[in-house]
Design an enzyme around this catalytic site. Structure first.
Site, mmCIF file in Angstrom:
data_model
loop_
_atom_site.group_PDB
_atom_site.id
_atom_site.type_symbol
_atom_site.label_atom_id
_atom_site.label_comp_id
_atom_site.label_asym_id
_atom_site.label_seq_id
_atom_site.Cartn_x
_atom_site.Cartn_y
_atom_site.Cartn_z
ATOM 1 N N TYR A 124 -2.914 -4.033 -2.259
ATOM 2 C CA TYR A 124 -2.501 -4.628 -0.990
ATOM 3 C C TYR A 124 -1.557 -5.802 -1.249
ATOM 4 O O TYR A 124 -0.501 -5.937 -0.608
ATOM 5 C CB TYR A 124 -3.736 -5.093 -0.226
ATOM 6 C CG TYR A 124 -3.458 -5.879 1.034
ATOM 7 C CD1 TYR A 124 -3.187 -5.230 2.235
ATOM 8 C CD2 TYR A 124 -3.490 -7.275 1.031
ATOM 9 C CE1 TYR A 124 -2.944 -5.953 3.395
ATOM 10 C CE2 TYR A 124 -3.242 -8.003 2.189
ATOM 11 C CZ TYR A 124 -2.970 -7.333 3.356
ATOM 12 O OH TYR A 124 -2.717 -8.052 4.511
ATOM 13 N N ASP A 184 1.587 2.055 18.284
ATOM 14 C CA ASP A 184 0.439 2.102 17.385
ATOM 15 C C ASP A 184 0.190 3.555 17.031
ATOM 16 O O ASP A 184 0.585 4.466 17.775
ATOM 17 C CB ASP A 184 -0.796 1.500 18.064
ATOM 18 C CG ASP A 184 -1.866 1.088 17.075
ATOM 19 O OD1 ASP A 184 -1.876 -0.094 16.669
ATOM 20 O OD2 ASP A 184 -2.681 1.942 16.683
#
Length: 253
Positions: free
Chosen positions: A149, A33
């Site tokens: 998106y 991450d």
């Protein structure tokens, strides 16, 4: 054979649920991450052999370093869930170049880089690996207020299909999951944005999501994670290049 999965965006949401589901299926975990502290904290909640790495999926070298570090601990990595993603919400004509680039850099280029590293790793180690990419309902149907998106997720789906065709003969499978209205930290932000843009309350936005969902509830990360693990498994051994809807029936094609 030892099974080890590399996961991006593993600190929360679908990535964390995926990590837990893979752990339950007996996999070693190489978790990554951009927020290493949150990734480590999440990893502490999972009972499985695991390592954690800071990865910015816009930086291919950081992905390569995490793959190498994970392989040093567990041996060759056999599976990959390219999950890291971002969003923001605006009307199409209000979008800036920075909005467009941010979504494409993380959502599309991040999958591109992660998949390239995974396939190169599989080929180098003679592994008939499996990749699952996180696409979206918005990769099948253009999403109002999320045009950039949506475009980035359409790119993920096209890439998934092309990569699957190129490497099928190597025994490498590449599929994608296409979630709908999933209760994640990303959704919480989107609900607040959408409520403001549409002149609604957050509760009304969530009720609208449920009304669009034939199965009658908001999706959970676990709903998606179970499908991710299935697509990675031998149970999906004759599936590749698929964008599998996990939407509760919002989209059925």
């Amino acid at each position: 054979m030892t099974r080890t999965v590399f996961i991006t965006g593993a600190a929360n949401g679908i990535g964390l649920a995926s990590a837990r589901a893979f752990a339950g299926a007996g996999y070693n975990l190489v978790l990554s991450d951009i927020d290493l502290d949150r990734c480590k904290a999440a990893a502490e909640t999972i009972d499985a052999p695991k390592t954690c790495h800071q990865v910015d999926v816009r930086d291919k070298a950081s992905i390569e370093a995490a793959f190498a570090a994970g392989a040093e601990v567990f041996g060759p990595i056999t599976h990959c869930h390219a999950n890291a993603g971002v969003s923001n919400m605006k009307p199409a004509l209000a979008l800036t170049e920075a909005d467009w680039d941010f979504n494409f850099d993380v959502n599309a280029k991040g999958v591109f880089f992660t998949n390239q590293v995974a396939v190169a790793h599989f080929l180098a180690h003679g592994t008939k690996g499996a990749i699952v990419n996180t696409a979206s309902l918005a990769s099948k149907v253009g999403a109002p207020l999320l045009a950039h998106y949506s475009a980035s997720k359409f790119a993920v789906l096209g890439w998934t299909q092309a990569l699957a065709r190129e490497h099928a003969r190597d025994g490498i499978r590449v599929n994608a999951v296409c979630p709908g209205f999933v209760r994640t930290p990303m959704q919480e932000r989107e609900v607040a944005w959408e409520a403001e843009l549409r002149g609604m309350t957050p509760e009304e936005v969530l009720a609208d999501y449920v009304s669009q969902t034939p199965l009658g509830r908001i999706e959970t990360p676990e709903d998606v994670a179970d499908v991710v693990v299935f697509l990675a498994s031998d149970g999906a051994r004759f599936m590749t290049g698929q964008g599998v809807n996990v939407t509760g029936g919002v989209y059925m094609t």
